[in-house]
Design a protein around this motif. Structure first.
Motif, mmCIF file in Angstrom:
data_model
loop_
_atom_site.group_PDB
_atom_site.id
_atom_site.type_symbol
_atom_site.label_atom_id
_atom_site.label_comp_id
_atom_site.label_asym_id
_atom_site.label_seq_id
_atom_site.Cartn_x
_atom_site.Cartn_y
_atom_site.Cartn_z
ATOM 1 N N LEU A 67 0.837 -1.214 0.000
ATOM 2 C CA LEU A 67 0.000 0.000 0.000
ATOM 3 C C LEU A 67 0.864 1.254 0.000
ATOM 4 C CD1 LEU A 67 -2.822 -1.016 2.499
ATOM 5 C CD2 LEU A 67 -3.034 -0.650 0.038
ATOM 6 N N ALA A 68 1.957 1.240 0.768
ATOM 7 C CA ALA A 68 2.855 2.393 0.808
ATOM 8 C C ALA A 68 3.516 2.623 -0.546
ATOM 9 C CB ALA A 68 3.912 2.198 1.885
ATOM 10 N N ASP A 69 3.904 1.541 -1.228
ATOM 11 C CA ASP A 69 4.505 1.676 -2.562
ATOM 12 C C ASP A 69 3.514 2.253 -3.564
ATOM 13 O OD1 ASP A 69 6.911 0.684 -1.677
ATOM 14 O OD2 ASP A 69 6.565 -1.364 -2.402
ATOM 15 N N ILE A 70 2.270 1.792 -3.501
ATOM 16 C CA ILE A 70 1.234 2.305 -4.400
ATOM 17 C C ILE A 70 0.970 3.778 -4.114
ATOM 18 C CG2 ILE A 70 -1.230 2.154 -4.967
ATOM 19 C CD1 ILE A 70 -0.943 -0.915 -4.507
ATOM 20 N N ARG A 71 0.903 4.129 -2.823
ATOM 21 C CA ARG A 71 0.662 5.522 -2.433
ATOM 22 C C ARG A 71 1.793 6.409 -2.949
ATOM 23 N NH1 ARG A 71 -0.956 4.566 2.373
ATOM 24 N NH2 ARG A 71 1.099 4.212 3.228
ATOM 25 N N LYS A 72 3.037 5.955 -2.802
ATOM 26 C CA LYS A 72 4.177 6.746 -3.260
ATOM 27 C C LYS A 72 4.153 6.905 -4.781
ATOM 28 C CE LYS A 72 9.116 7.233 -2.661
ATOM 29 N NZ LYS A 72 10.329 6.701 -2.066
ATOM 30 N N MET A 73 3.795 5.836 -5.494
ATOM 31 C CA MET A 73 3.704 5.895 -6.955
ATOM 32 C C MET A 73 2.624 6.903 -7.374
ATOM 33 S SD MET A 73 2.713 2.913 -9.666
ATOM 34 C CE MET A 73 1.055 2.838 -9.012
ATOM 35 N N LEU A 121 0.855 12.298 -9.408
ATOM 36 C CA LEU A 121 0.173 13.573 -9.177
ATOM 37 C C LEU A 121 1.157 14.736 -9.211
ATOM 38 C CD1 LEU A 121 -2.389 15.131 -8.546
ATOM 39 C CD2 LEU A 121 -2.038 14.606 -6.131
ATOM 40 N N ALA A 122 2.332 14.562 -8.621
ATOM 41 C CA ALA A 122 3.347 15.624 -8.640
ATOM 42 C C ALA A 122 3.757 15.941 -10.074
ATOM 43 C CB ALA A 122 4.558 15.209 -7.810
ATOM 44 N N MET A 148 4.163 13.392 2.909
ATOM 45 C CA MET A 148 5.024 12.724 1.940
ATOM 46 C C MET A 148 4.794 13.317 0.545
ATOM 47 S SD MET A 148 5.492 8.674 1.039
ATOM 48 C CE MET A 148 3.976 8.418 0.157
ATOM 49 N N PHE A 149 3.541 13.627 0.209
ATOM 50 C CA PHE A 149 3.254 14.218 -1.095
ATOM 51 C C PHE A 149 3.936 15.571 -1.239
ATOM 52 C CE2 PHE A 149 0.661 17.159 -3.598
ATOM 53 C CZ PHE A 149 0.887 16.607 -4.845
#
Length: 178
Positions: free
Chosen positions: A6-12, A17-18, A71-72
């Motif tokens: 889930l953390a990897d997906i969130r970071k991706m 988005l960035a 993090m974003f």
């Protein structure tokens, strides 16, 4: 293992988005919020007068964990600086501003609507974004001339957005406030 995925997906998704935001510009102004404080449990116990039970002390830990806004902003800052831009953090005190009478009014986190001294009622987060658009990033002072001239157009867009979102119906989160 599931939380790692889930953390990897969130970071991706944050990176995607960035990149989309960087296609529109490389200088971003954001509220400098203390996300760690929003995760903490409430210290005081409040009692529901209807049934006599205690309200939950939980706050925003799970939603902050799921969305990871700090993090974003960090990812956006790194990517923006790589392209000669920046992420400018503005104190939340500055977004408590009411440009109609040039005062600062503190609002509770649960208040989703901002009532301006002029009598206008706007969604708090949209109004904060409007204010951040008109702040001088060097002096952290608002340009009152452009604020006052752009406000009627903002109100019109606000009302159009409100009508459009209300037409969608019950699929809106309560945090929007419409």
């Amino acid at each position: 293992n599931l939380y790692r995925k889930l953390a990897d997906i969130r970071k991706m998704e944050h990176n995607i988005l960035a990149n989309e935001l960087l296609a529109h510009g490389n200088e971003f102004v954001v509220e400098d919020m203390n996300y760690k404080a929003l995760q903490k449990r409430s210290k005081e116990t409040k009692i529901n007068p209807k049934n006599g039970r205690a309200y939950t002390k939980k706050r925003f830990g799970k939603s902050l964990s799921r969305c990871a806004p700090a993090m974003f902003i960090c990812i956006l800052g790194k990517k923006a600086s790589r392209y000669g831009g920046s992420v400018i953090r503005v104190s939340t005190f500055e977004t408590k501003f009411d440009h109609t009478d040039e005062s600062y009014t503190k609002k509770k986190l649960s208040e989703r609507i901002a009532r301006l001294r002029s009598g206008d009622i706007v969604q708090r987060d949209l109004y904060s974004a409007f204010l951040l658009e008109h702040i001088d990033t060097e002096s952290l002072q608002y340009n009152m001339e452009t604020l006052n001239s752009a406000f009627p157009a903002f109100l019109e867009m606000h009302e159009n957005t409100k009508r459009r979102l209300q037409a969608v119906g019950s699929s809106l989160p309560a945090s929007i406030g419409f």
